[in-house]
Design a protein around this motif. Structure first.
Motif, PDB file in Angstrom:
ATOM      1  N   GLY A  79     -90.422  30.852 -11.330  1.00 48.43           N
ATOM      2  CA  GLY A  79     -89.889  31.683 -12.410  1.00 48.43           C
ATOM      3  C   GLY A  79     -90.709  32.915 -12.711  1.00 48.43           C
ATOM      4  N   LYS A  80     -91.684  33.234 -11.871  1.00 50.07           N
ATOM      5  CA  LYS A  80     -92.512  34.415 -12.090  1.00 50.07           C
ATOM      6  C   LYS A  80     -91.878  35.685 -11.521  1.00 50.07           C
ATOM      7  CE  LYS A  80     -96.756  31.784 -12.275  1.00 50.07           C
ATOM      8  NZ  LYS A  80     -98.027  31.476 -11.642  1.00 50.07           N
ATOM      9  N   ALA A  81     -90.855  35.510 -10.681  1.00 48.85           N
ATOM     10  CA  ALA A  81     -90.112  36.651 -10.128  1.00 48.85           C
ATOM     11  C   ALA A  81     -88.632  36.344 -10.276  1.00 48.85           C
ATOM     12  CB  ALA A  81     -90.459  36.865  -8.655  1.00 48.85           C
ATOM     13  N   HIS A  82     -87.844  37.378 -10.526  1.00 51.32           N
ATOM     14  CA  HIS A  82     -86.397  37.231 -10.689  1.00 51.32           C
ATOM     15  C   HIS A  82     -85.714  37.806  -9.446  1.00 51.32           C
ATOM     16  CE1 HIS A  82     -82.834  36.518 -13.103  1.00 51.32           C
ATOM     17  NE2 HIS A  82     -82.365  37.652 -12.634  1.00 51.32           N
ATOM     18  N   PRO A  83     -85.051  36.956  -8.648  1.00 55.30           N
ATOM     19  CA  PRO A  83     -84.433  37.442  -7.414  1.00 55.30           C
ATOM     20  C   PRO A  83     -83.179  38.265  -7.684  1.00 55.30           C
ATOM     21  CG  PRO A  83     -83.851  35.156  -7.767  1.00 55.30           C
ATOM     22  CD  PRO A  83     -84.837  35.528  -8.845  1.00 55.30           C
ATOM     23  N   THR A  84     -82.918  39.211  -6.807  1.00 55.24           N
ATOM     24  CA  THR A  84     -81.673  39.981  -6.879  1.00 55.24           C
ATOM     25  C   THR A  84     -80.537  39.104  -6.354  1.00 55.24           C
ATOM     26  OG1 THR A  84     -81.896  40.839  -4.637  1.00 55.24           O
ATOM     27  CG2 THR A  84     -82.910  42.144  -6.420  1.00 55.24           C
ATOM     28  N   PRO A  85     -79.291  39.465  -6.641  1.00 50.68           N
ATOM     29  CA  PRO A  85     -78.174  38.700  -6.080  1.00 50.68           C
ATOM     30  C   PRO A  85     -78.207  38.695  -4.547  1.00 50.68           C
ATOM     31  CG  PRO A  85     -77.369  40.253  -7.725  1.00 50.68           C
ATOM     32  CD  PRO A  85     -78.829  40.527  -7.538  1.00 50.68           C
ATOM     33  N   GLU A  86     -78.612  39.811  -3.961  1.00 47.64           N
ATOM     34  CA  GLU A  86     -78.690  39.900  -2.500  1.00 47.64           C
ATOM     35  C   GLU A  86     -79.743  38.949  -1.945  1.00 47.64           C
ATOM     36  OE1 GLU A  86     -78.698  42.598  -4.585  1.00 47.64           O
ATOM     37  OE2 GLU A  86     -76.607  43.116  -4.182  1.00 47.64           O
ATOM     38  N   MET A  87     -80.875  38.831  -2.635  1.00 47.92           N
ATOM     39  CA  MET A  87     -81.925  37.904  -2.207  1.00 47.92           C
ATOM     40  C   MET A  87     -81.423  36.465  -2.305  1.00 47.92           C
ATOM     41  SD  MET A  87     -84.953  37.163  -1.101  1.00 47.92           S
ATOM     42  CE  MET A  87     -85.856  38.684  -1.200  1.00 47.92           C
ATOM     43  N   LEU A  88     -80.706  36.150  -3.378  1.00 46.19           N
ATOM     44  CA  LEU A  88     -80.158  34.804  -3.525  1.00 46.19           C
ATOM     45  C   LEU A  88     -79.187  34.475  -2.397  1.00 46.19           C
ATOM     46  CD1 LEU A  88     -79.540  34.605  -7.371  1.00 46.19           C
ATOM     47  CD2 LEU A  88     -81.226  33.337  -6.028  1.00 46.19           C
ATOM     48  N   MET A  89     -78.341  35.427  -2.038  1.00 46.31           N
ATOM     49  CA  MET A  89     -77.381  35.196  -0.956  1.00 46.31           C
ATOM     50  C   MET A  89     -78.102  35.072   0.391  1.00 46.31           C
ATOM     51  SD  MET A  89     -74.476  34.803  -2.388  1.00 46.31           S
ATOM     52  CE  MET A  89     -75.501  33.950  -3.581  1.00 46.31           C
ATOM     53  N   HIS A  90     -79.146  35.859   0.584  1.00 44.66           N
ATOM     54  CA  HIS A  90     -79.930  35.795   1.821  1.00 44.66           C
ATOM     55  C   HIS A  90     -80.605  34.425   1.960  1.00 44.66           C
ATOM     56  CE1 HIS A  90     -82.408  37.119   5.147  1.00 44.66           C
ATOM     57  NE2 HIS A  90     -83.501  36.805   4.468  1.00 44.66           N
TER      58      HIS A  90
END
Length: 103
Positions: free
Chosen positions: A45-56
């Protein structure tokens, strides 16, 4: 008095999928070309992923579409996949995906 169910964080969900696939952070890092440090920071929880990172990451973890929507929602993003079926509608036929990408 209503008690709301605790929704898992996006990091906890990603960690669960990584562990289900029996991947270490290093192995997922090698497969996805995302640093182990960044994976660790997302999972804690120290970094918030982008939607693209989540899909990757979802692609590399082979996460089903329905659960990809859960990851997106946990990260406060809109779902990308429309669920077929519903109340009064037949469920998907065998071998047919239960979710489809939005047009």
């Amino acid at each position: 008095m209503t008690i709301a169910a605790e929704v898992p964080s996006v990091g906890a969900l990603l960690r669960t999928w990584r562990e289900r696939r029996r991947f270490s952070q290093q192995e997922l890092s090698n497969r996805s070309r995302v640093s182990t440090r960044h994976l660790s920071r997302v999972e804690t929880g120290k970094a918030h992923p982008t939607p693209e990172m989540l899909m990757h990451l979802s692609d590399n973890l082979d996460v089903p579409l329905r659960d990809r929507n859960r990851l997106l929602l946990a990260a406060d993003y809109a779902p990308r996949y429309r669920q077929s079926g519903g109340v009064g509608q037949p469920s998907a036929a065998a071998g047919e995906p239960s979710c489809r990408p939005h047009p």
